[in-house]
Design an enzyme around this catalytic site. Structure first.
Site, PDB file in Angstrom:
ATOM      1  N   THR A  79       1.490  -5.021  11.123  1.00 52.82           N
ATOM      2  CA  THR A  79       0.400  -5.956  10.851  1.00 52.82           C
ATOM      3  C   THR A  79      -0.881  -5.216  10.517  1.00 52.82           C
ATOM      4  OG1 THR A  79       1.377  -7.615  12.313  1.00 52.82           O
ATOM      5  CG2 THR A  79      -0.956  -7.861  11.793  1.00 52.82           C
ATOM      6  N   CYS A 120       8.427  -4.759  12.705  1.00 54.83           N
ATOM      7  CA  CYS A 120       7.451  -4.746  13.788  1.00 54.83           C
ATOM      8  C   CYS A 120       7.957  -3.730  14.793  1.00 54.83           C
ATOM      9  CB  CYS A 120       7.323  -6.130  14.436  1.00 54.83           C
ATOM     10  SG  CYS A 120       6.295  -6.144  15.942  1.00 54.83           S
ATOM     11  N   THR A 121       7.115  -2.794  15.186  1.00 53.48           N
ATOM     12  CA  THR A 121       7.590  -1.707  16.051  1.00 53.48           C
ATOM     13  C   THR A 121       7.947  -2.179  17.458  1.00 53.48           C
ATOM     14  OG1 THR A 121       5.265  -1.110  16.425  1.00 53.48           O
ATOM     15  CG2 THR A 121       6.508   0.193  14.819  1.00 53.48           C
ATOM     16  N   CYS A 176       2.180   0.023  13.551  1.00 54.42           N
ATOM     17  CA  CYS A 176       1.970  -1.422  13.635  1.00 54.42           C
ATOM     18  C   CYS A 176       1.955  -1.959  12.220  1.00 54.42           C
ATOM     19  CB  CYS A 176       0.644  -1.723  14.339  1.00 54.42           C
ATOM     20  SG  CYS A 176       0.198  -3.471  14.382  1.00 54.42           S
ATOM     21  N   ASP A 226      -1.626   0.829  18.237  1.00 51.22           N
ATOM     22  CA  ASP A 226      -0.844  -0.392  18.076  1.00 51.22           C
ATOM     23  C   ASP A 226      -1.553  -1.519  18.810  1.00 51.22           C
ATOM     24  OD1 ASP A 226       1.261  -2.050  17.296  1.00 51.22           O
ATOM     25  OD2 ASP A 226       2.514  -1.525  18.995  1.00 51.22           O
ATOM     26  N   GLY A 282      -0.953 -11.317  15.320  1.00 52.51           N
ATOM     27  CA  GLY A 282      -0.547 -12.423  14.459  1.00 52.51           C
ATOM     28  C   GLY A 282      -1.374 -13.681  14.627  1.00 52.51           C
TER      29      GLY A 282
END
Length: 260
Positions: free
Chosen positions: A76, A189-190, A74, A10, A43
Protein backbone atom coordinates in the site's frame (compact mmCIF):
# COMPACT_ATOMS: atom_id res chain seq x y z
CA UNK A 1 29.89 4.80 16.83
CA UNK A 2 27.09 2.33 16.10
CA UNK A 3 26.55 0.99 12.58
CA UNK A 4 23.97 2.73 10.41
CA UNK A 5 20.89 0.52 10.16
CA UNK A 6 18.86 -0.75 7.25
CA UNK A 7 15.37 0.61 7.95
CA UNK A 8 12.25 -1.44 7.24
CA UNK A 9 8.91 0.39 7.27
CA UNK A 10 5.43 -1.09 7.35
CA UNK A 11 1.99 -0.23 8.68
CA UNK A 12 2.20 -3.11 11.15
CA UNK A 13 3.91 -6.47 11.53
CA UNK A 14 3.69 -7.73 7.96
CA UNK A 15 7.16 -6.49 7.09
CA UNK A 16 8.60 -9.08 9.47
CA UNK A 17 8.28 -11.55 6.57
CA UNK A 18 10.80 -9.42 4.67
CA UNK A 19 13.01 -8.84 7.71
CA UNK A 20 13.28 -12.62 8.07
CA UNK A 21 14.62 -12.94 4.51
CA UNK A 22 16.86 -9.89 4.85
CA UNK A 23 18.51 -11.39 7.91
CA UNK A 24 19.36 -14.55 5.96
CA UNK A 25 21.00 -12.56 3.16
CA UNK A 26 22.56 -9.83 5.32
CA UNK A 27 23.40 -11.33 8.74
CA UNK A 28 26.11 -8.72 9.29
CA UNK A 29 23.72 -5.77 9.03
CA UNK A 30 21.97 -3.82 11.74
CA UNK A 31 18.20 -3.43 11.15
CA UNK A 32 15.62 -0.96 12.42
CA UNK A 33 11.99 -2.03 12.09
CA UNK A 34 9.40 0.76 12.06
CA UNK A 35 5.69 -0.07 12.37
CA UNK A 36 3.27 2.78 11.78
CA UNK A 37 0.66 1.01 13.86
CA UNK A 38 -0.94 4.29 14.95
CA UNK A 39 -2.29 4.44 11.39
CA UNK A 40 -3.01 0.71 10.87
CA UNK A 41 -4.67 -0.37 8.65
CA UNK A 42 -3.56 1.84 5.77
CA UNK A 43 -6.47 0.62 3.68
CA UNK A 44 -8.84 2.78 5.73
CA UNK A 45 -7.06 6.02 4.79
CA UNK A 46 -7.77 8.52 2.03
CA UNK A 47 -4.80 8.51 -0.33
CA UNK A 48 -3.71 12.13 0.02
CA UNK A 49 -3.85 12.10 3.82
CA UNK A 50 -1.84 8.87 3.93
CA UNK A 51 0.72 10.23 1.46
CA UNK A 52 1.26 13.32 3.60
CA UNK A 53 1.55 11.23 6.76
CA UNK A 54 4.17 8.88 5.36
CA UNK A 55 6.27 11.69 3.86
CA UNK A 56 6.27 13.59 7.15
CA UNK A 57 7.08 10.44 9.10
CA UNK A 58 10.05 9.64 6.88
CA UNK A 59 11.38 13.15 7.32
CA UNK A 60 11.62 12.44 11.04
CA UNK A 61 12.88 8.88 10.69
CA UNK A 62 15.72 9.79 8.34
CA UNK A 63 16.82 12.69 10.52
CA UNK A 64 16.77 10.61 13.70
CA UNK A 65 18.19 7.28 12.52
CA UNK A 66 20.35 8.08 9.44
CA UNK A 67 19.76 4.69 7.78
CA UNK A 68 21.95 3.20 5.05
CA UNK A 69 18.90 2.27 3.01
CA UNK A 70 15.12 2.13 3.46
CA UNK A 71 13.05 -0.93 2.64
CA UNK A 72 9.28 -0.50 2.42
CA UNK A 73 7.80 -4.00 2.72
CA UNK A 74 4.29 -2.62 2.34
CA UNK A 75 2.45 -2.74 -0.97
CA UNK A 76 0.00 0.00 0.00
CA UNK A 77 2.71 2.48 0.97
CA UNK A 78 4.96 1.55 -1.96
CA UNK A 79 2.33 1.86 -4.67
CA UNK A 80 1.12 5.15 -3.17
CA UNK A 81 4.20 7.10 -2.09
CA UNK A 82 7.45 5.48 -3.28
CA UNK A 83 7.98 7.99 -6.09
CA UNK A 84 7.26 10.88 -3.72
CA UNK A 85 9.77 9.57 -1.18
CA UNK A 86 12.49 9.31 -3.82
CA UNK A 87 11.76 12.84 -4.98
CA UNK A 88 11.67 14.26 -1.45
CA UNK A 89 14.81 12.46 -0.23
CA UNK A 90 17.06 12.00 -3.29
CA UNK A 91 20.13 11.09 -1.22
CA UNK A 92 18.39 8.00 0.22
CA UNK A 93 17.83 4.69 -1.57
CA UNK A 94 14.35 3.21 -1.21
CA UNK A 95 13.40 -0.39 -2.00
CA UNK A 96 9.67 -0.71 -2.43
CA UNK A 97 7.26 -3.61 -2.67
CA UNK A 98 4.91 -4.01 -5.61
CA UNK A 99 2.57 -6.87 -6.51
CA UNK A 100 4.56 -9.73 -8.09
CA UNK A 101 2.51 -9.67 -11.28
CA UNK A 102 5.45 -10.11 -13.68
CA UNK A 103 6.75 -13.37 -12.17
CA UNK A 104 3.17 -14.64 -11.82
CA UNK A 105 2.55 -14.04 -15.53
CA UNK A 106 5.79 -15.84 -16.37
CA UNK A 107 4.95 -18.89 -14.24
CA UNK A 108 1.25 -19.46 -14.82
CA UNK A 109 0.22 -22.45 -16.90
CA UNK A 110 -3.52 -21.81 -16.94
CA UNK A 111 -3.30 -18.07 -17.62
CA UNK A 112 -5.60 -17.44 -14.64
CA UNK A 113 -3.83 -15.37 -11.99
CA UNK A 114 -5.29 -13.77 -8.87
CA UNK A 115 -3.78 -10.86 -6.97
CA UNK A 116 -4.77 -10.88 -3.29
CA UNK A 117 -4.21 -7.42 -1.83
CA UNK A 118 -5.64 -4.67 0.32
CA UNK A 119 -8.47 -2.65 -1.24
CA UNK A 120 -6.09 0.30 -1.63
CA UNK A 121 -3.57 -1.69 -3.66
CA UNK A 122 -6.34 -3.21 -5.79
CA UNK A 123 -7.83 0.15 -6.76
CA UNK A 124 -4.53 1.92 -7.42
CA UNK A 125 -3.62 2.70 -11.02
CA UNK A 126 -0.07 1.51 -10.34
CA UNK A 127 -1.35 -2.06 -9.97
CA UNK A 128 -3.37 -1.87 -13.17
CA UNK A 129 -0.36 -0.51 -15.03
CA UNK A 130 1.67 -3.53 -13.90
CA UNK A 131 -1.00 -5.81 -15.34
CA UNK A 132 -1.03 -3.93 -18.64
CA UNK A 133 2.77 -4.03 -18.86
CA UNK A 134 3.49 -7.60 -17.79
CA UNK A 135 0.33 -9.71 -17.90
CA UNK A 136 -1.60 -8.85 -21.04
CA UNK A 137 -1.80 -12.52 -22.02
CA UNK A 138 -3.24 -13.52 -18.66
CA UNK A 139 -6.61 -13.03 -17.05
CA UNK A 140 -5.78 -11.26 -13.79
CA UNK A 141 -8.37 -11.31 -11.03
CA UNK A 142 -7.89 -8.51 -8.48
CA UNK A 143 -9.18 -9.47 -5.02
CA UNK A 144 -9.30 -6.78 -2.34
CA UNK A 145 -9.41 -8.18 1.19
CA UNK A 146 -10.63 -5.93 3.97
CA UNK A 147 -9.84 -8.32 6.85
CA UNK A 148 -6.76 -10.43 6.05
CA UNK A 149 -4.09 -8.01 7.28
CA UNK A 150 -5.83 -7.68 10.64
CA UNK A 151 -6.34 -11.46 10.81
CA UNK A 152 -2.61 -11.91 10.22
CA UNK A 153 -1.76 -9.45 13.00
CA UNK A 154 -4.06 -11.28 15.41
CA UNK A 155 -2.56 -14.62 14.40
CA UNK A 156 0.97 -13.35 14.98
CA UNK A 157 0.14 -12.10 18.46
CA UNK A 158 -2.19 -14.84 19.64
CA UNK A 159 -1.28 -17.92 17.59
CA UNK A 160 -4.90 -18.48 16.51
CA UNK A 161 -6.95 -17.48 13.49
CA UNK A 162 -10.50 -18.28 12.39
CA UNK A 163 -9.98 -20.54 9.37
CA UNK A 164 -13.48 -19.84 8.09
CA UNK A 165 -12.64 -16.13 8.03
CA UNK A 166 -9.47 -16.86 6.04
CA UNK A 167 -11.46 -19.02 3.62
CA UNK A 168 -14.03 -16.26 3.11
CA UNK A 169 -11.34 -13.71 2.30
CA UNK A 170 -9.42 -15.93 -0.13
CA UNK A 171 -12.39 -17.66 -1.81
CA UNK A 172 -12.75 -15.03 -4.60
CA UNK A 173 -9.18 -15.83 -5.73
CA UNK A 174 -10.25 -19.21 -7.10
CA UNK A 175 -11.67 -19.00 -10.61
CA UNK A 176 -12.68 -21.80 -13.00
CA UNK A 177 -13.11 -20.87 -16.65
CA UNK A 178 -13.20 -22.92 -19.85
CA UNK A 179 -11.87 -25.97 -18.08
CA UNK A 180 -8.97 -24.08 -16.51
CA UNK A 181 -8.37 -22.98 -12.94
CA UNK A 182 -6.46 -20.27 -11.15
CA UNK A 183 -2.97 -21.67 -10.54
CA UNK A 184 -1.14 -18.68 -8.99
CA UNK A 185 -2.22 -16.28 -6.25
CA UNK A 186 0.02 -13.25 -5.76
CA UNK A 187 0.26 -12.29 -2.09
CA UNK A 188 0.31 -8.52 -2.58
CA UNK A 189 0.50 -7.64 1.10
CA UNK A 190 3.44 -8.61 3.29
CA UNK A 191 1.08 -9.59 6.12
CA UNK A 192 -0.45 -12.40 4.09
CA UNK A 193 2.45 -14.93 4.04
CA UNK A 194 1.98 -15.38 7.79
CA UNK A 195 -1.37 -16.99 6.94
CA UNK A 196 -0.08 -19.04 3.99
CA UNK A 197 -0.48 -22.39 5.77
CA UNK A 198 -4.09 -21.58 6.62
CA UNK A 199 -4.68 -20.42 3.05
CA UNK A 200 -3.34 -23.71 1.71
CA UNK A 201 -5.47 -25.68 4.13
CA UNK A 202 -8.70 -23.89 3.23
CA UNK A 203 -8.09 -23.60 -0.55
CA UNK A 204 -10.44 -25.53 -2.85
CA UNK A 205 -7.43 -26.69 -4.93
CA UNK A 206 -3.63 -26.28 -4.78
CA UNK A 207 -2.12 -23.08 -6.16
CA UNK A 208 1.27 -21.39 -6.06
CA UNK A 209 1.12 -18.66 -3.40
CA UNK A 210 3.65 -16.08 -4.60
CA UNK A 211 5.51 -14.38 -1.74
CA UNK A 212 7.84 -11.53 -2.81
CA UNK A 213 9.84 -11.30 0.45
CA UNK A 214 13.06 -12.90 -0.83
CA UNK A 215 13.05 -10.79 -4.00
CA UNK A 216 12.71 -7.59 -1.94
CA UNK A 217 15.60 -8.61 0.31
CA UNK A 218 17.80 -9.47 -2.68
CA UNK A 219 17.12 -6.09 -4.24
CA UNK A 220 18.16 -4.35 -1.03
CA UNK A 221 21.33 -6.44 -0.82
CA UNK A 222 22.27 -5.45 -4.37
CA UNK A 223 22.11 -1.75 -3.46
CA UNK A 224 24.20 -1.90 -0.29
CA UNK A 225 27.96 -1.38 -0.24
CA UNK A 226 29.95 -4.58 -0.80
CA UNK A 227 31.54 -4.42 2.62
CA UNK A 228 31.51 -6.86 5.50
CA UNK A 229 30.93 -5.02 8.76
CA UNK A 230 31.24 -6.76 12.08
CA UNK A 231 27.97 -8.55 12.91
CA UNK A 232 25.97 -6.51 15.44
CA UNK A 233 25.73 -7.60 19.04
CA UNK A 234 22.37 -7.72 20.78
CA UNK A 235 18.91 -7.33 19.27
CA UNK A 236 17.92 -4.88 16.55
CA UNK A 237 15.38 -2.21 17.41
CA UNK A 238 11.68 -1.93 16.63
CA UNK A 239 9.83 1.39 16.77
CA UNK A 240 6.03 1.65 16.97
CA UNK A 241 4.33 4.95 16.20
CA UNK A 242 1.53 4.17 18.68
CA UNK A 243 4.02 3.84 21.51
CA UNK A 244 5.30 0.83 23.42
CA UNK A 245 3.69 -2.41 22.17
CA UNK A 246 1.85 -4.86 24.40
CA UNK A 247 3.43 -7.91 26.01
CA UNK A 248 2.32 -10.33 23.29
CA UNK A 249 3.85 -8.14 20.60
CA UNK A 250 7.09 -7.71 22.54
CA UNK A 251 7.33 -11.48 22.88
CA UNK A 252 6.77 -11.88 19.15
CA UNK A 253 9.44 -9.28 18.39
CA UNK A 254 11.98 -11.13 20.52
CA UNK A 255 11.44 -14.15 18.29
CA UNK A 256 12.52 -11.97 15.36
CA UNK A 257 15.55 -10.63 17.21
CA UNK A 258 13.96 -7.24 17.89
CA UNK A 259 13.64 -5.16 21.04
CA UNK A 260 10.97 -2.47 21.24
Amino acid sequence: MSARPVLLFDSGLGGLTVLREARVLMPERRFLYVADNAAFPYGDWEEEALRERILALFGRLLAEHDPLLCMIPCNTASTLVLADLRAAFPAMQFVGTVPAIKPAAERTCSGLVSVLATPGTVKRQYTRDLITKWAERCEVNLVGSVRLAALAEDYLRNGFVDEDAVRTETEPCFVEKDGKRTDIVVLACTHYPFLANRMRKTAPWPVDWLDPAEAIARRALSLLPAEHPTPPEGPDRAVFTAGEPDAATRSLLRGFGLAA
